[in-house]
Design a protein around this motif. Structure first.
Motif, PDB file in Angstrom:
ATOM      1  N   LEU A 165      26.628  67.087  13.634  1.00 19.62           N
ATOM      2  CA  LEU A 165      26.760  66.222  14.807  1.00 19.62           C
ATOM      3  C   LEU A 165      25.504  65.379  14.941  1.00 19.62           C
ATOM      4  CD1 LEU A 165      28.194  65.600  17.624  1.00 19.62           C
ATOM      5  CD2 LEU A 165      26.657  67.348  18.551  1.00 19.62           C
ATOM      6  N   ALA A 177      23.974  63.068  17.795  1.00 14.60           N
ATOM      7  CA  ALA A 177      24.099  62.578  19.178  1.00 14.60           C
ATOM      8  C   ALA A 177      22.877  61.742  19.494  1.00 14.60           C
ATOM      9  CB  ALA A 177      24.185  63.752  20.147  1.00 14.60           C
ATOM     10  N   ASN A 178      23.096  60.496  19.891  1.00 18.66           N
ATOM     11  CA  ASN A 178      21.985  59.609  20.219  1.00 18.66           C
ATOM     12  C   ASN A 178      21.988  59.240  21.689  1.00 18.66           C
ATOM     13  OD1 ASN A 178      20.427  58.629  17.678  1.00 18.66           O
ATOM     14  ND2 ASN A 178      22.576  58.683  17.040  1.00 18.66           N
ATOM     15  N   ALA A 179      20.791  59.208  22.277  1.00 18.60           N
ATOM     16  CA  ALA A 179      20.665  58.700  23.633  1.00 18.60           C
ATOM     17  C   ALA A 179      21.241  57.293  23.679  1.00 18.60           C
ATOM     18  CB  ALA A 179      19.196  58.688  24.052  1.00 18.60           C
ATOM     19  N   SER A 220      12.726  60.691  26.540  1.00 17.62           N
ATOM     20  CA  SER A 220      12.688  59.625  25.540  1.00 17.62           C
ATOM     21  C   SER A 220      13.917  58.736  25.622  1.00 17.62           C
ATOM     22  CB  SER A 220      12.635  60.244  24.140  1.00 17.62           C
ATOM     23  OG  SER A 220      11.639  61.231  24.083  1.00 17.62           O
ATOM     24  N   LYS A 221      13.690  57.432  25.605  1.00 13.55           N
ATOM     25  CA  LYS A 221      14.800  56.487  25.568  1.00 13.55           C
ATOM     26  C   LYS A 221      15.498  56.569  24.212  1.00 13.55           C
ATOM     27  CE  LYS A 221      15.805  51.669  26.346  1.00 13.55           C
ATOM     28  NZ  LYS A 221      15.246  50.335  26.119  1.00 13.55           N
ATOM     29  N   GLU A 222      14.728  56.866  23.184  1.00  8.09           N
ATOM     30  CA  GLU A 222      15.282  56.960  21.835  1.00  8.09           C
ATOM     31  C   GLU A 222      15.178  58.407  21.377  1.00  8.09           C
ATOM     32  OE1 GLU A 222      13.652  53.957  19.309  1.00  8.09           O
ATOM     33  OE2 GLU A 222      14.643  54.766  17.527  1.00  8.09           O
ATOM     34  N   LYS A 223      16.301  59.102  21.397  1.00  7.33           N
ATOM     35  CA  LYS A 223      16.291  60.487  20.921  1.00  7.33           C
ATOM     36  C   LYS A 223      17.614  60.771  20.238  1.00  7.33           C
ATOM     37  CE  LYS A 223      17.701  62.488  25.397  1.00  7.33           C
ATOM     38  NZ  LYS A 223      17.400  63.480  26.450  1.00  7.33           N
ATOM     39  N   THR A 224      17.544  61.583  19.186  1.00  4.34           N
ATOM     40  CA  THR A 224      18.709  61.895  18.364  1.00  4.34           C
ATOM     41  C   THR A 224      18.795  63.396  18.181  1.00  4.34           C
ATOM     42  OG1 THR A 224      18.396  59.840  17.120  1.00  4.34           O
ATOM     43  CG2 THR A 224      19.846  61.483  16.147  1.00  4.34           C
ATOM     44  N   LEU A 225      19.982  63.940  18.434  1.00  5.46           N
ATOM     45  CA  LEU A 225      20.257  65.357  18.177  1.00  5.46           C
ATOM     46  C   LEU A 225      20.990  65.487  16.851  1.00  5.46           C
ATOM     47  CD1 LEU A 225      20.562  68.349  19.337  1.00  5.46           C
ATOM     48  CD2 LEU A 225      22.835  67.600  20.062  1.00  5.46           C
ATOM     49  N   TRP A 241      25.105  60.221  23.660  1.00  9.42           N
ATOM     50  CA  TRP A 241      24.748  61.254  24.645  1.00  9.42           C
ATOM     51  C   TRP A 241      25.009  60.794  26.077  1.00  9.42           C
ATOM     52  CZ3 TRP A 241      24.386  66.099  23.807  1.00  9.42           C
ATOM     53  CH2 TRP A 241      23.696  66.962  24.660  1.00  9.42           C
ATOM     54  N   PHE A 291      17.338  69.564  24.331  1.00  8.49           N
ATOM     55  CA  PHE A 291      17.470  68.177  23.871  1.00  8.49           C
ATOM     56  C   PHE A 291      17.637  67.239  25.063  1.00  8.49           C
ATOM     57  CE2 PHE A 291      20.389  64.645  22.749  1.00  8.49           C
ATOM     58  CZ  PHE A 291      19.506  63.915  21.960  1.00  8.49           C
ATOM     59  N   ASP A 292      18.468  67.650  26.000  1.00  9.53           N
ATOM     60  CA  ASP A 292      18.755  66.802  27.160  1.00  9.53           C
ATOM     61  C   ASP A 292      17.496  66.528  27.988  1.00  9.53           C
ATOM     62  OD1 ASP A 292      20.722  65.380  28.665  1.00  9.53           O
ATOM     63  OD2 ASP A 292      20.593  66.939  30.204  1.00  9.53           O
TER      64      ASP A 292
END
Lengths: 254, 254
Positions: free
Chosen positions: A220, A222-224, B215-220, A196, B210-211
């Protein structure tokens, strides 16, 4: 047709590793212990600057072999691993390092150089797949997947676009410039990884490439995080994706 | 503080189901077989028009209870399940059906009605969590997650934004209008589901929500398909997410 020559063999913890060549291209085949039934095959494409036995490849192979009972094959891409570089390769690599040092965008160079490598690599993969399917433990009618991120995607998308034997693929982390047009020809199930906060690949570019696949079933992830921070759990997710689509249950590690 | 009253109990296939009320709000607590050690708790928010024991809730609970050994609690949202509707509820629901029949966008109505319900539901969830943590098999210092899609996200994001006891959450499929501002206050690990071809929630709207998470750790996870076509394997993925963050291994079904 080129046949497959095994050049070395070893094994550890229930996984057999055999080096091979097909038409001069070096590869590695990781397999379950000998005597297992015929099993699906996952072709893996390594990243740019890496090689067939990079720890990321060996680690993913272990998950697929010991977790699912699959075979996994990786070949060195042109100019990578045990393969020679041409003057053109040296020139492109130098240009990439120059751009990186100057703080210029890498994208245009990576896109054009990977497209060049893909043109060479796609027929190599097809010859490798022909030869692997001659092995009795793989066979000509078994299921085949493809798993490659970064350069593995730049080579994998053109391959899967023209290779009907590959019925499921995991891709990710590349620009759409050359690849979107080929992705539009792909209809098999896809899992696609992006970062991301990728400092090289703009968010909209990654989303555009995912959007291009014609697959009815595509996901999809998408990871931070930045380009190199793809979380390890995405490899586990890819394994489950292949287990779903190539047809084996995942056995968790003991 | 309201205490928890159990009103019914049954069990099947290694999962105990206990109905309860807290301050007049009806809920259900699904748990591993009695005598198990103290275990983490996942709060689940149901979708709009559904209720605490909708098959989607019971199915996800079974994965979390039998797969991870967790407790799972769901309460009926205001105007849902066993709870009364006010004249305002009836009016909003009628307006939603009218818009749907007329082919008008549902978004504006769903967004404002769910925001209203969330204002009521957040303190109810906090009182329920207080009461659940009095139970010896849950305890005041155990780990707590939240899992809710659609209306479960409209209620869950404001809850997680102010509730430090919740340390991991799975959300998805909502508009950013009211929620993005609250999502910006959330820093715990997040998994977020969206449908790539959602006919109600524009793609850009889902990506914007989502954006927004800090959170430092986030997954879409974005899947091809329409609003109601969220794949079943996303429930499995949510279970693994909670296993990673609340600290239990996933046991595959026998």
């Amino acid at each position: 047709m080129h046949s497959l020559q095994f050049t070395a063999e070893s094994s550890s913890d229930g996984m057999v590793e055999r080096d091979f060549t097909v038409g001069g291209v070096p590869g590695v085949l990781w397999s379950p212990a000998p005597g297992a039934d015929r099993a699906p095959l996952v072709l893996m494409g390594h990243g740019g600057g890496n090689h067939k036995k990079h720890p990321a490849m060996a680690g993913r192979a272990r998950l697929l072999v010991t977790g699912c009972g699959f075979h996994v094959a990786v070949i060195d891409a042109p100019a990578h691993g045990d393969r020679p570089r041409t003057a053109h390769d040296e020139q492109e690599i130098a240009e990439l390092y120059r751009a990186r040092a100057a703080g210029e965008p890498e994208g245009p160079i990576v896109v054009r150089y990977n497209a060049h490598l893909a043109e060479l690599a796609v027929p190599e993969w097809q010859a490798t797949l022909d030869a692997l399917q001659e092995l009795p433990e793989i066979g000509a009618d078994g299921r085949v997947g493809y798993f490659g991120i970064n350069m593995g995607t730049a080579i994998g998308i053109p391959l899967v676009a023209i290779e009907p034997r590959i019925t499921a693929a995991v891709f990710g982390q590349h620009w759409p410039d050359v690849l979107a047009e080929k992705a539009r020809r792909i209809t098999v199930p896809i899992e696609f990884d992006m970062q991301w906060d990728d400092e090289h690949i703009p968010r909209e570019a990654a989303l555009a490439l995912f959007d291009a696949f014609a697959s009815k079933e595509k996901t999809l992830h998408a990871n931070a995080g930045r380009h190199k921070e793809l979380p390890r759990f995405e490899a586990d997710s890819a394994v489950r994706f292949f287990a779903r689509h190539l047809g084996r249950a995942v056995t968790p590690p003991a």
